[in-house]
Scaffold this motif. Structure first.
Motif, PDB file in Angstrom:
ATOM      1  N   ILE A  18       0.840  -1.205   0.000  1.00  0.00           N
ATOM      2  CA  ILE A  18       0.000   0.000   0.000  1.00  0.00           C
ATOM      3  C   ILE A  18       0.873   1.252   0.000  1.00  0.00           C
ATOM      4  CG2 ILE A  18      -1.625   1.341   1.391  1.00  0.00           C
ATOM      5  CD1 ILE A  18      -2.892  -1.324   2.225  1.00  0.00           C
ATOM      6  N   VAL A  19       1.914   1.223   0.864  1.00  0.00           N
ATOM      7  CA  VAL A  19       2.814   2.380   0.932  1.00  0.00           C
ATOM      8  C   VAL A  19       3.459   2.614  -0.446  1.00  0.00           C
ATOM      9  CG1 VAL A  19       4.991   3.216   1.892  1.00  0.00           C
ATOM     10  CG2 VAL A  19       3.259   2.209   3.391  1.00  0.00           C
ATOM     11  N   MET A  20       3.906   1.496  -1.071  1.00  0.00           N
ATOM     12  CA  MET A  20       4.546   1.628  -2.379  1.00  0.00           C
ATOM     13  C   MET A  20       3.584   2.214  -3.413  1.00  0.00           C
ATOM     14  SD  MET A  20       7.040  -1.581  -3.041  1.00  0.00           S
ATOM     15  CE  MET A  20       6.942  -1.520  -4.814  1.00  0.00           C
ATOM     16  N   THR A  21       2.344   1.749  -3.364  1.00  0.00           N
ATOM     17  CA  THR A  21       1.354   2.244  -4.320  1.00  0.00           C
ATOM     18  C   THR A  21       1.200   3.759  -4.216  1.00  0.00           C
ATOM     19  OG1 THR A  21       0.175   0.173  -4.029  1.00  0.00           O
ATOM     20  CG2 THR A  21      -1.008   1.962  -5.125  1.00  0.00           C
ATOM     21  N   PHE A  22       1.052   4.233  -2.965  1.00  0.00           N
ATOM     22  CA  PHE A  22       0.906   5.676  -2.775  1.00  0.00           C
ATOM     23  C   PHE A  22       2.164   6.413  -3.217  1.00  0.00           C
ATOM     24  CE2 PHE A  22      -2.732   4.591  -0.040  1.00  0.00           C
ATOM     25  CZ  PHE A  22      -3.640   5.519  -0.536  1.00  0.00           C
ATOM     26  N   GLY A  23       3.316   5.795  -2.856  1.00  0.00           N
ATOM     27  CA  GLY A  23       4.592   6.419  -3.228  1.00  0.00           C
ATOM     28  C   GLY A  23       4.683   6.616  -4.728  1.00  0.00           C
ATOM     29  N   LEU A  24       4.350   5.550  -5.460  1.00  0.00           N
ATOM     30  CA  LEU A  24       4.442   5.625  -6.921  1.00  0.00           C
ATOM     31  C   LEU A  24       3.450   6.636  -7.487  1.00  0.00           C
ATOM     32  CD1 LEU A  24       4.960   1.902  -7.947  1.00  0.00           C
ATOM     33  CD2 LEU A  24       6.559   3.798  -8.216  1.00  0.00           C
ATOM     34  N   ALA A  25       2.244   6.606  -6.924  1.00  0.00           N
ATOM     35  CA  ALA A  25       1.232   7.552  -7.397  1.00  0.00           C
ATOM     36  C   ALA A  25       1.724   8.980  -7.196  1.00  0.00           C
ATOM     37  CB  ALA A  25      -0.078   7.329  -6.660  1.00  0.00           C
ATOM     38  N   PHE A  26       2.336   9.230  -6.038  1.00  0.00           N
ATOM     39  CA  PHE A  26       2.829  10.564  -5.719  1.00  0.00           C
ATOM     40  C   PHE A  26       3.925  10.985  -6.705  1.00  0.00           C
ATOM     41  CE2 PHE A  26       5.741  13.303  -3.257  1.00  0.00           C
ATOM     42  CZ  PHE A  26       4.889  14.364  -3.064  1.00  0.00           C
ATOM     43  N   LEU A  27       4.873  10.049  -6.912  1.00  0.00           N
ATOM     44  CA  LEU A  27       5.973  10.320  -7.849  1.00  0.00           C
ATOM     45  C   LEU A  27       5.432  10.630  -9.249  1.00  0.00           C
ATOM     46  CD1 LEU A  27       8.970   7.892  -7.324  1.00  0.00           C
ATOM     47  CD2 LEU A  27       9.066  10.288  -8.032  1.00  0.00           C
ATOM     48  N   GLY A  28       4.509   9.773  -9.687  1.00  0.00           N
ATOM     49  CA  GLY A  28       3.919   9.955 -11.015  1.00  0.00           C
ATOM     50  C   GLY A  28       3.307  11.326 -11.156  1.00  0.00           C
ATOM     51  N   ASN A  29       2.593  11.745 -10.121  1.00  0.00           N
ATOM     52  CA  ASN A  29       1.960  13.053 -10.107  1.00  0.00           C
ATOM     53  C   ASN A  29       2.973  14.172 -10.263  1.00  0.00           C
ATOM     54  OD1 ASN A  29      -0.669  13.821 -10.081  1.00  0.00           O
ATOM     55  ND2 ASN A  29      -1.052  12.840  -8.100  1.00  0.00           N
ATOM     56  N   LEU A  30       4.058  14.035  -9.485  1.00  0.00           N
ATOM     57  CA  LEU A  30       5.114  15.052  -9.532  1.00  0.00           C
ATOM     58  C   LEU A  30       5.631  15.207 -10.955  1.00  0.00           C
ATOM     59  CD1 LEU A  30       7.563  14.795  -6.507  1.00  0.00           C
ATOM     60  CD2 LEU A  30       6.100  16.687  -7.221  1.00  0.00           C
ATOM     61  N   MET A  31       5.953  14.056 -11.583  1.00  0.00           N
ATOM     62  CA  MET A  31       6.504  14.094 -12.938  1.00  0.00           C
ATOM     63  C   MET A  31       5.502  14.693 -13.910  1.00  0.00           C
ATOM     64  SD  MET A  31       8.342  10.466 -13.229  1.00  0.00           S
ATOM     65  CE  MET A  31       9.908  10.121 -12.479  1.00  0.00           C
TER      66      MET A  31
END
Ligand code: HEC
Length: 161
Positions: A18-31
């Motif tokens: 779950i943490v990884m999912t949010f992390g990736l979503a956050f990163l994707g958003n930033l990019m």
């Protein structure tokens, strides 16, 4: 592995995922935001360009000497003889087509040269009908200046000595 141990390991895994999912979503958003910003900037520039083109005046008024100077420049321009010859004279004089004296054939030019260079210039510039055929004014290229035609004549004679 007891049920308890399994349960803990399983829960830990789920939490990690779950943490990884949010992390990736956050990163994707930033990019994505970064790319969006760039696209926006580009769009802004091209819109400005389009607007500038649309509202540009249809003509420009130039006050002063500019047009007169431009015309004088075109009339005065003297192109290199070999260039003029290749573009406007070689079609006939290269191979000796339709009675044209062939460049490089000295014998074909002796009598003509005997008339004097001024006559050759004048006949090349104004054109003339001789016994061999028709020499069109400026070789048919009216945009040539007199100087350019003279340069071509000089070049042709040089090549025909
Ligand atoms: C359509 C063919 C043709 C083209 C193009 C042409 N000429 Fe000629 N030119 C002739 C012919 C034909 C004669 C010979 C006419 C005669 O003596 O009966 C001739 C003759 C001449 C002569 C000799 C004039 C004289 O008094 O004997 C000169 C110089 C000359 N051309 C220069 C040029 C120059 C310079 C160009 C290019 C700017 C040019 N020619 C392009 C056909 C052409």
């Amino acid at each position: 592995m007891t049920d308890n141990e399994f349960g803990r390991a399983f829960t830990t895994m789920i939490i990690l995922l779950i943490v990884m999912t949010f992390g990736l979503a956050f990163l994707g958003n930033l990019m994505a935001r970064d790319v969006d910003d760039k696209l926006d900037a580009e769009r802004e520039v091209s819109i400005q360009q389009v607007v500038a083109d649309r509202i540009a005046p249809a003509g420009e008024i130039t006050i002063g000497e500019a047009p007169a100077l431009a015309v004088a420049a075109v009339e005065d321009v003297v192109l290199p003889g070999d260039e003029v010859y290749n573009s406007s004279c070689a079609a006939c004089h290269g191979a000796g087509v339709a009675g044209a004296p062939k460049v490089g054939d000295a014998a074909g030019w002796t009598d003509r040269i005997a008339q004097g260079i001024e006559t050759l210039y004048a006949n090349a510039i104004n054109g003339f009908q001789g016994s061999a055929g028709i020499m069109p004014a400026k070789g048919g290229n009216a945009s040539l200046s007199d100087g350019s035609v003279q340069a071509a004549v000089d070049y042709m004679l040089e090549q025909s000595q």
